[in-house]
Design a protein around this motif. Structure first.
Motif: not given
Length: 175
Positions: A100-109
């Motif tokens: 999954v490709r995510l921006k760092s600020y979305h990772v936890n959510l």
């Protein structure tokens, strides 16, 4: 169940290692403060995590979710260590890897939402959230680190070590 080894704690007052002790790409000379975690320590810690996982999973299969882009190197190394341990043991562990490709600020959510979805739809016996910089990898001070696939505006992913970027490096690669 033995559980995963606790994280390796790097204290807030740890001065790091001098850059002069290591090799790193010349195009980053002047952009880094110091080496926080040398590559060899990262490799050794990742191998230990693989051993802990193999011990704890028993005969269960493994599903790995790699969070791109910053997690690809750690994930690849961890999966390779697990595969090597499986090949050299009496039991075969089936492993599926997804990305999954995510921006760092979305990772936890998104990561927690994915895990709850997997738990709700599958028979999941154990869930481990393993990141290089968290409860089972390294616990580090609140620093801006780069290297080992961690980037600053897509730069520094090619560093083998985890380093602290300096103000010059931040300014040089600011978008």
């Amino acid at each position: 169940m033995a559980g995963l080894s606790p994280s390796l704690l790097i204290s807030d007052n740890w001065p790091g290692y001098s850059l002069d002790l290591f090799t790193y790409p010349q195009h980053y000379y002047g952009d880094l403060e110091y080496v926080l975690i040398p590559h060899g320590i990262i490799v050794d810690r990742t191998e230990r995590l693989a051993k802990d996982i193999m011990q704890d999973i028993g005969d269960n299969d493994i599903v790995v979710l790699c969070v791109l882009k910053g997690g690809y190197k750690f994930c690849a190394d961890l999966v390779e260590h697990i595969k090597n341990l499986s090949r050299n043991s009496e039991r075969f562990i089936s492993m599926k890897v997804d990305f999954v490709r995510l921006k760092s600020y979305h990772v936890n959510l998104v990561l927690l939402a994915f895990l709850w979805l997997k738990i709700a739809t599958d028979l999941v016996l154990m869930v481990f959230v393993i990141c290089l910089k968290t409860d089972y990898g390294f616990e580090i001070p609140d620093l801006f680190v780069v290297g080992y696939a961690l980037d600053y505006n897509e730069h520094f992913r090619d560093l083998n070590h985890i380093c602290v970027i300096n103000d010059h490096g931040k300014a040089k690669y600011r978008v």
